[in-house]
Design an enzyme around this catalytic site. Structure first.
Site: not given
Length: 479
Positions: A20, A23-25, A28, A43, A141
């Site tokens: 769902i 991202g770059g890191m 999920v 995650k 963040d």
């Protein structure tokens, strides 16, 4: 290429269903917890970061910190694990609360929020930050993509596990910077530990954008962050119809270049109205049908998600926060401070006992952690009883000055002077008292103009003086 696939079972317990987020890191996944029979989010640290032992140690350490944080406006961390894949790779992952809703980023794509909704949302985020800061966790963040809007209010995602900005975001020490440029406090370019004031700056930028639809400063890249630190323009004033001036001042205070001049997260939560108690209903969480499975390899049992209180909506045609309401709450007992046990400011009779329904006050936080909502048998009171004697008003004036000084919202010399002046109000003849009130009011105005006291605190002190004059004019008793 993701190492995870649908139907993969982690620790013989969490069965992945669908991805769902990506991202770059990290990525999920929606998953099923087949031990507690509930849906969860998994995650996983992805790519080159998963192969770095230092990153694995970092995410494990921060997962432990985030798991200690229980708050209605924070997504809960249930578990941490490391998946050993057939190719020998080890992928760390977190098991978290699965939150239904939409991100603030998605909502802002359609334009700014109505100011009462934006203020209420920011107060909830501030309350979550204050709770984290109290236990030493800094988010790093805060941005619209990490705030989820749900039926029960805002929830902050990725607490204590902020994503690195990427290989282009390198600080002066050569380390990857954690955060997002538009919400990045200028002092974070310097080496050093994470500071809660950086989260406050990011929240100020987030609320500014939620109110007007754009970031407070033209920052899109890390080069912009560096350039603006060297040549920073003033933040344009907020011009939002109906927005109380004290709220606008508070947003700009969050964006101060000097982190020491920013308010603490708990003080923000209080002034933006997130610290009021409500009676939470019992939340029924979704469960899964039991299936047969081998014994789990994870011995510890995560606690079920706690019930969360609903966020009261504004009545039709009536703003959720008003200037008078903010002043009343501030005067009545909601100033929560760093490293102080917070009681009700306007306790009845000056006894220090909070009125029915007033929130309990934990310690510390940046201003400190805001009170957690707790059920109350009596209807919660958002405003404490009015003082009935001149002495009570003067005593509460001193209490407010004391708390403002502790929060560094007023300089020490000015605080001492105001305490001395208010102690002299009751002396002499009635006409002398009227003159002393005006002198004290002028001194507050001068201090605010000289930035020796923040304007919201100054307004609250003036409000107390108004109450003093009303009581004096009504012939109140002295003690």
């Amino acid at each position: 290429m993701s190492p995870f696939t649908p139907s993969l079972r982690l620790h013989d317990r969490y069965v992945l269903r669908e991805r769902i987020g990506l991202g770059g890191m990290s990525e999920v996944w929606r998953a099923d917890d087949e031990v507690l029979h509930r849906p969860v989010a998994v995650k996983a640290l992805a790519g080159r970061l998963a192969a770095d032992p230092q990153w694995r140690a970092t995410i494990q350490r921060e997962a432990r910190a985030a798991a200690r944080l229980t708050h209605p406006h924070v997504t809960q961390v249930y578990d941490y694990g490391e998946a050993a894949l057939p190719d020998g790779a080890v992928v760390p992952y977190l098991v978290m609360e699965l939150v239904d809703g939409r991100t603030l980023a998605d909502r802002l794509a359609g334009g700014p929020l109505a100011w009462p909704d934006a203020v209420r949302m920011a107060g909830q985020v501030a309350a979550a930050l204050a709770a984290a800061h109290r236990i030493g966790v800094v988010h790093r963040d805060i941005k619209p993509a990490n705030v989820m809007l749900t039926e029960t209010g805002a929830k902050v995602l990725d607490f204590g596990i902020a994503a690195p900005a990427g290989p282009q975001a390198v600080g002066q020490t050569g380390e990857l910077l954690m955060g997002t440029p538009a919400y990045f406090a200028p002092e974070r370019l310097d080496p050093g530990p994470a500071n809660p004031a950086g989260d406050v700056y990011a929240l100020g930028a987030l609320l500014y954008r939620a109110l007007v639809g754009r970031a407070p400063l033209p920052v899109q890249t890390w080069d912009d962050v560096v350039d603006l630190r060297a040549n920073r323009p003033p933040v344009p004033p907020l011009r939002v119809p109906g927005l109380p001036a004290d709220v606008a001042d508070l947003v700009l205070a969050c964006l101060a270049v000097d982190p020491a001049r920013r308010p603490g997260a708990a003080l923000l939560a209080d002034r933006l109205g997130a610290g009021r108690p409500v009676d939470p209903p019992t939340a029924i969480l979704p469960t899964l049908s039991p299936v047969e499975h081998p014994p789990t390899l994870v011995e510890r049992r995560p606690a079920p998600a706690r019930a969360v209180p609903p966020v009261p909506a504004a009545a039709p045609g009536r703003p959720a926060v008003s200037s008078n309401r903010l002043f009343a709450v501030l005067v009545a007992g909601a100033v929560v401070l760093l490293l102080a046990l917070v009681g009700t400011l306007l306790a009845d009779g000056g006894s220090g006992t909070p009125p029915a329904g007033a929130p309990a006050a934990p310690t510390t936080g940046a201003g400190s952690s805001p009170p957690r909502p707790t059920p109350s048998r009596a209807a919660p009171s958002t405003v404490a009883p009015e003082p009935v004697t001149l002495r009570q008003v003067a005593d509460r004036f001193v209490q407010l000055v004391d708390r403002a000084e502790a929060a560094r919202l007023i300089d020490r010399k000015t605080a001492d002077d105001l305490r001395k002046k208010v102690a002299e109000l009751d002396r002499g003849k009635p006409r002398d008292r009227a003159r002393r009130v005006e002198d004290l009011r002028d001194k507050i105005e001068d201090a605010a103009d000289d930035d020796k006291v923040d304007r919201v605190t100054a307004a609250a002190l003036r409000e107390l003086l108004d109450g003093y004059e009303r009581l004096r004019g009504g012939g109140s008793q002295e003690g």
